[in-house]
Design a protein around this motif. Structure first.
Motif, PDB file in Angstrom:
ATOM      1  N   LEU A 136       6.157   9.017  -5.785  1.00  0.00           N
ATOM      2  CA  LEU A 136       5.056   9.973  -5.767  1.00  0.00           C
ATOM      3  C   LEU A 136       3.720   9.264  -5.562  1.00  0.00           C
ATOM      4  O   LEU A 136       2.903   9.703  -4.761  1.00  0.00           O
ATOM      5  CB  LEU A 136       5.029  10.771  -7.066  1.00  0.00           C
ATOM      6  N   VAL A 137       3.489   8.165  -6.279  1.00  0.00           N
ATOM      7  CA  VAL A 137       2.196   7.495  -6.139  1.00  0.00           C
ATOM      8  C   VAL A 137       2.069   6.822  -4.769  1.00  0.00           C
ATOM      9  O   VAL A 137       0.962   6.679  -4.255  1.00  0.00           O
ATOM     10  CB  VAL A 137       1.934   6.497  -7.287  1.00  0.00           C
ATOM     11  N   GLN A 138       3.194   6.437  -4.168  1.00  0.00           N
ATOM     12  CA  GLN A 138       3.137   5.939  -2.797  1.00  0.00           C
ATOM     13  C   GLN A 138       2.671   7.044  -1.844  1.00  0.00           C
ATOM     14  O   GLN A 138       1.834   6.817  -0.963  1.00  0.00           O
ATOM     15  CB  GLN A 138       4.507   5.415  -2.365  1.00  0.00           C
ATOM     16  N   ARG A 139       3.186   8.251  -2.036  1.00  0.00           N
ATOM     17  CA  ARG A 139       2.780   9.383  -1.201  1.00  0.00           C
ATOM     18  C   ARG A 139       1.353   9.815  -1.530  1.00  0.00           C
ATOM     19  O   ARG A 139       0.625  10.287  -0.655  1.00  0.00           O
ATOM     20  CB  ARG A 139       3.751  10.547  -1.397  1.00  0.00           C
ATOM     21  N   PHE A 140       0.960   9.657  -2.783  1.00  0.00           N
ATOM     22  CA  PHE A 140      -0.407   9.936  -3.215  1.00  0.00           C
ATOM     23  C   PHE A 140      -1.384   9.086  -2.401  1.00  0.00           C
ATOM     24  O   PHE A 140      -2.378   9.594  -1.863  1.00  0.00           O
ATOM     25  CB  PHE A 140      -0.498   9.613  -4.707  1.00  0.00           C
ATOM     26  N   ALA A 141      -1.114   7.798  -2.276  1.00  0.00           N
ATOM     27  CA  ALA A 141      -1.964   6.924  -1.469  1.00  0.00           C
ATOM     28  C   ALA A 141      -1.893   7.308   0.010  1.00  0.00           C
ATOM     29  O   ALA A 141      -2.920   7.349   0.708  1.00  0.00           O
ATOM     30  CB  ALA A 141      -1.541   5.468  -1.662  1.00  0.00           C
ATOM     31  N   ALA A 142      -0.690   7.630   0.493  1.00  0.00           N
ATOM     32  CA  ALA A 142      -0.523   7.983   1.903  1.00  0.00           C
ATOM     33  C   ALA A 142      -1.264   9.259   2.266  1.00  0.00           C
ATOM     34  O   ALA A 142      -1.637   9.450   3.434  1.00  0.00           O
ATOM     35  CB  ALA A 142       0.962   8.133   2.216  1.00  0.00           C
TER      36      ALA A 142
END
Length: 270
Positions: free
Chosen positions: A56-62
């Protein structure tokens, strides 16, 4: 005409390249313990399947066109690292809202924005052999019984203020559940996003010997808080990511949690 098209194409490519270069990888910190289905693995290394919250936090940054640089660290180090600007983002509950150096999403009344938070349920796992009625309110039941938590849990003070008898806690979920199995504690309280998130993990590992009480001790929220320095440098980008989390992010998180809850451990290679 062909030269004009070539010039425009080059200009777009240059602009895209400059934008990508301007967005440095975002340093996002989280605890270095195994916490299925949210954070998988242990120590500083991030596994290929890092967990639902890690993805989720990877997608948050993306969502802002950036990459996430995931940093695992001891739970007691995360808040000071965020406040000092050593991290750009980290999950934080309301206990950190008055910490200098940390920025939270705020609503129009300048209060913590619940709409851009993730739910946080403090649930309790108990031994099935104790036959505790499913209607039991854990906030009352554990006033005269020993309740374990993970070491450094931020909700310990709130639990003590409720009059609960709280054990100092082992460092991770597996050790706390083992303490429960060995009758060294009477229950294990842990934070989850949705109440049933850990049920599949516990069922696989404890074969019905450990179960969750249906009623949480209390319900709170957790935010992906930013360091004040990062927010000051990128306010529009941070607000965009926080808003993404409240809409698309929540939908994608639900799917990630289902995926990881259904994930079976891989057998060791011969």
């Amino acid at each position: 005409m062909r030269f004009g098209i070539f010039t425009v194409t080059c200009a777009i490519a240059a602009a895209w390249g400059n934008g990508a270069a301007a967005c440095e990888p975002i340093r996002i910190g989280y605890l270095d313990q195994e916490r299925p289905p949210y954070w998988l693995g242990a120590g500083v290394d991030v596994p290929a399947k890092p967990g639902a919250s890690a993805e989720l936090v990877q997608r948050f940054a993306a969502s802002a066109g950036c990459e996430a640089n995931l940093k695992r660290m001891p739970v007691m180090r995360i808040r000071p690292a965020l406040a000092a600007g050593e991290l750009d983002f980290a999950p934080m509950d309301a206990n950190a809202s008055n910490t200098a150096g940390i920025a939270f999403p705020l609503d129009k009344n300048h209060q913590l924005d619940i709409a851009r938070a993730l739910p946080l349920n403090i649930v309790v796992f108990v031994r099935s052999a104790d036959q505790i009625p499913p209607t039991t309110a854990p906030a009352k039941y554990f006033r005269d019984r020993l309740l374990g938590i993970t070491l450094g849990a931020s909700y310990k003070l709130r639990m003590q203020n409720l009059g609960l008898n709280v054990d100092s806690g082992a460092v991770d979920i597996a050790r706390n559940l083992e303490k429960l199995r060995l009758h060294r504690i009477d229950g294990f309280a842990v934070s989850v996003t949705f109440p049933g998130d850990m049920d599949a993990y516990v069922a696989r590992n404890y074969k019905g010997a450990v179960v969750r009480l249906p009623q949480p001790i209390f319900v709170d929220h957790v935010w992906l808080a930013a360091s004040e320095g990062y927010y000051a440098a990128h306010p529009a980008q941070v607000e965009k990511m926080w808003t993404w989390l409240a809409s698309t992010g929540m939908r994608e998180y639900a799917a990630l949690l289902k995926e990881y809850s259904d994930l079976r451990p891989q057998p060791p290679l011969p």
